[in-house]
Design a protein around this motif. Structure first.
Motif, mmCIF file in Angstrom:
data_model
loop_
_atom_site.group_PDB
_atom_site.id
_atom_site.type_symbol
_atom_site.label_atom_id
_atom_site.label_comp_id
_atom_site.label_asym_id
_atom_site.label_seq_id
_atom_site.Cartn_x
_atom_site.Cartn_y
_atom_site.Cartn_z
ATOM 1 N N LEU A 87 8.235 -1.818 -3.763
ATOM 2 C CA LEU A 87 7.955 -0.428 -3.410
ATOM 3 C C LEU A 87 7.305 -0.345 -2.028
ATOM 4 O O LEU A 87 6.206 -0.868 -1.813
ATOM 5 C CB LEU A 87 7.033 0.204 -4.454
ATOM 6 C CG LEU A 87 7.492 0.074 -5.919
ATOM 7 C CD1 LEU A 87 6.454 0.703 -6.841
ATOM 8 C CD2 LEU A 87 8.864 0.696 -6.126
ATOM 9 N N ASP A 88 7.985 0.308 -1.120
ATOM 10 C CA ASP A 88 7.461 0.559 0.225
ATOM 11 C C ASP A 88 6.326 1.591 0.121
ATOM 12 O O ASP A 88 6.541 2.708 -0.342
ATOM 13 C CB ASP A 88 8.613 1.085 1.085
ATOM 14 C CG ASP A 88 8.195 1.491 2.488
ATOM 15 O OD1 ASP A 88 6.993 1.436 2.799
ATOM 16 O OD2 ASP A 88 9.084 1.902 3.263
ATOM 17 N N VAL A 89 5.113 1.180 0.527
ATOM 18 C CA VAL A 89 3.974 2.102 0.495
ATOM 19 C C VAL A 89 3.403 2.287 1.901
ATOM 20 O O VAL A 89 2.203 2.421 2.097
ATOM 21 C CB VAL A 89 2.873 1.622 -0.491
ATOM 22 C CG1 VAL A 89 3.360 1.704 -1.913
ATOM 23 C CG2 VAL A 89 2.409 0.194 -0.160
ATOM 24 N N ILE A 119 5.448 9.398 -2.269
ATOM 25 C CA ILE A 119 4.867 8.350 -3.098
ATOM 26 C C ILE A 119 4.697 8.834 -4.539
ATOM 27 O O ILE A 119 4.846 8.053 -5.495
ATOM 28 C CB ILE A 119 3.511 7.857 -2.517
ATOM 29 C CG1 ILE A 119 3.084 6.546 -3.156
ATOM 30 C CG2 ILE A 119 2.443 8.912 -2.645
ATOM 31 C CD1 ILE A 119 3.887 5.361 -2.729
ATOM 32 N N SER A 160 6.307 7.312 -7.955
ATOM 33 C CA SER A 160 5.460 6.959 -9.098
ATOM 34 C C SER A 160 5.968 7.606 -10.376
ATOM 35 O O SER A 160 6.063 6.961 -11.432
ATOM 36 C CB SER A 160 4.021 7.380 -8.810
ATOM 37 O OG SER A 160 3.174 6.986 -9.871
ATOM 38 N N ALA A 162 4.107 -3.767 -4.392
ATOM 39 C CA ALA A 162 4.020 -2.774 -3.323
ATOM 40 C C ALA A 162 3.882 -3.515 -1.995
ATOM 41 O O ALA A 162 3.351 -4.619 -1.943
ATOM 42 C CB ALA A 162 2.827 -1.849 -3.548
ATOM 43 N N TYR A 163 4.387 -2.904 -0.930
ATOM 44 C CA TYR A 163 4.269 -3.584 0.366
ATOM 45 C C TYR A 163 4.161 -2.579 1.508
ATOM 46 O O TYR A 163 4.710 -1.484 1.456
ATOM 47 C CB TYR A 163 5.462 -4.515 0.594
ATOM 48 C CG TYR A 163 6.767 -3.830 0.934
ATOM 49 C CD1 TYR A 163 7.139 -3.610 2.260
ATOM 50 C CD2 TYR A 163 7.637 -3.389 -0.060
ATOM 51 C CE1 TYR A 163 8.339 -2.982 2.584
ATOM 52 C CE2 TYR A 163 8.837 -2.762 0.242
ATOM 53 C CZ TYR A 163 9.173 -2.563 1.572
ATOM 54 O OH TYR A 163 10.351 -1.931 1.897
ATOM 55 N N SER A 164 3.412 -2.972 2.499
ATOM 56 C CA SER A 164 3.395 -2.295 3.796
ATOM 57 C C SER A 164 3.541 -3.422 4.815
ATOM 58 O O SER A 164 4.600 -4.026 4.908
ATOM 59 C CB SER A 164 2.110 -1.491 3.981
ATOM 60 O OG SER A 164 0.968 -2.324 3.837
ATOM 61 N N LEU A 172 0.942 -5.521 -7.980
ATOM 62 C CA LEU A 172 0.198 -4.444 -8.631
ATOM 63 C C LEU A 172 -0.196 -4.746 -10.067
ATOM 64 O O LEU A 172 -1.138 -4.147 -10.590
ATOM 65 C CB LEU A 172 1.014 -3.157 -8.594
ATOM 66 C CG LEU A 172 1.302 -2.565 -7.205
ATOM 67 C CD1 LEU A 172 2.014 -1.235 -7.338
ATOM 68 C CD2 LEU A 172 0.013 -2.396 -6.395
ATOM 69 N N LEU A 209 -0.454 4.316 -6.931
ATOM 70 C CA LEU A 209 0.141 3.844 -5.685
ATOM 71 C C LEU A 209 -0.579 4.463 -4.496
ATOM 72 O O LEU A 209 -0.784 5.686 -4.450
ATOM 73 C CB LEU A 209 1.631 4.203 -5.640
ATOM 74 C CG LEU A 209 2.536 3.537 -6.692
ATOM 75 C CD1 LEU A 209 3.966 4.018 -6.516
ATOM 76 C CD2 LEU A 209 2.464 2.023 -6.571
ATOM 77 N N THR A 263 -0.888 4.561 -0.077
ATOM 78 C CA THR A 263 -0.115 4.312 1.132
ATOM 79 C C THR A 263 -0.978 3.600 2.171
ATOM 80 O O THR A 263 -2.196 3.791 2.234
ATOM 81 C CB THR A 263 0.436 5.620 1.726
ATOM 82 O OG1 THR A 263 -0.664 6.500 2.010
ATOM 83 C CG2 THR A 263 1.391 6.291 0.761
ATOM 84 N N THR A 318 12.528 2.238 -0.380
ATOM 85 C CA THR A 318 11.945 2.356 0.952
ATOM 86 C C THR A 318 12.257 3.736 1.519
ATOM 87 O O THR A 318 13.148 4.432 1.027
ATOM 88 C CB THR A 318 12.489 1.265 1.895
ATOM 89 O OG1 THR A 318 11.819 1.337 3.161
ATOM 90 C CG2 THR A 318 13.990 1.421 2.113
#
Length: 533
Positions: free
Chosen positions: A303-305, A319, A323, A353-355, A361, A379, A381, A417
């Protein structure tokens, strides 16, 4: 035998045993002079031939190649005949272990890549001023490092080639992979390593069978092997060195052609599948294994955060839409795993989750009932979008899980994403993931792309939408890239989701443009559509 806490040369402290063999052991050590840097030390026991050891040590310290662990130090035999080589520590497992963990079935593309890297190593060794012959190529002497590259280890019987000698002083080699001349009183040369490369390829391609001179080359090989590749292996395994490839660079060139051909075949096959009016005739008969409590399905969510996920989409933040949709998919898994009043979990889940960093998680892979009993974290950001790092994390999970999943449904990686990555290109990693497999088929990759402006023709009625096709026109270049990173939806998934009154067509891709909340929800529901028993 060394013990944890022992110190070698007043410098290297033994931390643990890595491996043990007939000739000695390998230990993990830390270096007190270099801020406790980690090395590996090879202990060779009962070495009474000092000259042979010193020759090997001097030989190895001169070698510099990215696929050969660097030797940095050595200690001559002590009073007990034990001597030590200090070398770069390779974080990984041997190719033999990798092969066994994969139930003796490594994807063809991966085998070709590994063997091409071995060719590069042998080219380096054979092209030394005095050519170095390795003489003991085998999967147990090849490490697969953390980046999925081959590293050649254990140069114990390697030697420099002397064209004036007519025989070797020492006849050594592992029987299953040794060339005929190693069993006779004959000189070994570069072609000895070329034969051994063929024996290793035969072993990997035949799912663990050894080659013997009375064998027909790959006579019982899997039907998908190209005839050109079988011909390459046949020439590598010629008993007479004069009939083999004479230079390892020729072998590398042939393997490169096989890799290029496979890339083209993958692209052409995928295009044909998408453009044909009879997709079901072209789609392979995979992905029919049903998930059970003892053989559950594995879904990995990425999950792109990044910061843009906090933007509004309609009346909700992106976001929050993700969710909510994820919660629906997870509840669907619980519902489908419930028999009467009892949950018999048929799903296992990882949520990443990733940035610019990766966040696990839920602390690894969890059964769906265990996950839902503890609840999902909120979640949040962050800033950037390092998609490659997220897929690398998924790749590592799959490497750990696949050896125990051969009888399970093929795993699925569901990636969500909303924009272009800021790190390395994720596509090569995704390709490696899609090349991983279980008996049911290759690992599936799904992409959900949340954006306000993706499709030339917007989807007003998701129930009537037929899915992303070859002819689907995107406004966004990154959407095109995500399409290339998406698997074809298996028939079993398509039929399952269409039972909920959707209209996804045969041959559509596992890609969902999240231009509205309903499409985002459909993408997440699709991730849970594996067949159950």
């Amino acid at each position: 035998m060394l013990q944890p806490g022992d110190v070698i040369g007043n410098r290297y402290k033994v931390e643990s045993l890595i491996a043990r063999g007939g000739m000695g052991s390998v230990y993990l050590v830390t270096d007190s002079k270099l801020n406790h840097k980690t090395w590996a030390i090879k202990e060779i026991t009962q070495m009474h031939n000092n000259e042979r050891f010193l020759e090997e040590a001097r030989l190895l310290t001169t070698l510099t190649h990215p696929y050969i662990p660097k030797i940095t130090d050595y200690f001559e035999p002590d009073a007990q005949g034990n001597c030590y080589l200090v070398m770069e520590y390779v974080n990984g497992i041997t190719l033999q272990q990798r092969f066994e963990n994969a139930n003796y079935r490594i994807p063809l593309y991966t085998i070709l890549k590994y063997m091409q890297q071995v060719c590069e190593i042998l080219m380096y060794l054979h092209n030394q001023e005095r050519p170095i012959i390795f003489r003991d190529l085998k999967p147990a002497n090849m490490m697969v490092d953390e980046h999925d590259n081959i590293r050649l280890i254990d140069f114990g019987i390697a030697r420099k080639y002397d064209q004036d000698k007519h025989s070797d002083t020492i006849q050594l080699g592992t029987i299953a992979f040794a060339a005929p001349e190693q069993f006779e009183n004959k000189q070994t040369d570069q072609r000895t390593d070329i034969y051994a490369l063929g024996a290793v390829m035969y072993y990997l391609l035949s799912e663990g069978k050894y080659y013997y001179q009375n064998s027909t080359v790959l006579d019982k090989a899997p039907s998908h092997l190209p005839q050109e590749l079988i011909a390459i292996v046949r020439k590598l395994l010629e008993p007479n060195p004069a009939h083999r490839y004479q230079d390892i660079s020729d072998v590398r060139q042939q393997l490169n052609l096989q890799i290029a051909n496979r890339d083209r075949e993958f692209s052409v096959t995928k295009t044909l599948m998408l453009r044909s009016e009879d997709h079901h005739l072209l789609y392979p008969a995979f992905y029919t294994t049903q998930a059970t409590p003892s053989n559950p399905a594995l879904i990995i969510y990425l999950l792109d955060v990044s910061g843009s996920m906090s933007l509004m989409k309609g009346y909700k933040r992106r976001i929050d839409i993700v969710s909510d949709s994820l919660q629906v998919a997870l509840r669907q898994m619980v519902f489908r795993s419930t028999k009467g009043s009892r949950i018999s979990s048929r799903y296992r889940v990882a949520i990443i989750a990733y940035s610019d960093e990766v966040f696990d998680l839920i602390g690894g892979v969890k059964k769906i009932d265990e996950l839902m009993s503890t609840g999902l974290p909120t979640l949040k950001t962050y800033r950037f979008t390092d998609t490659a790092k997220a897929f690398q994390h998924a790749e590592q999970i799959l490497r750990d899980e696949l050896p125990r999943m051969q009888d399970c449904p093929a795993p699925l990686v569901c990636h969500m994403t909303d924009g272009v990555y800021t790190g390395e290109d994720p596509q090569p990693i995704v390709r490696r993931i899609m090349d991983m497999s279980v008996k049911d088929g290759n690992v599936l990759v799904e992409n959900i792309f949340i954006s306000d402006d993706v499709l030339e023709t917007e989807v007003d009625q998701p129930k009537h939408w037929q899915g992303v096709r070859a002819e689907t026109v995107f406004k966004d270049d990154y959407a095109d890239k995500l399409r290339r990173m998406s698997s074809i939806i298996p028939e079993s998934y398509r039929e399952m989701i269409n039972e909920a009154n959707y209209n996804i067509a045969r041959g559509s891709l596992f890609m969902f443009p999240g231009t509205n909340p309903d499409l985002v929800s459909l993408g997440f529901q699709m991730s849970a559509a594996t067949t159950l028993r």
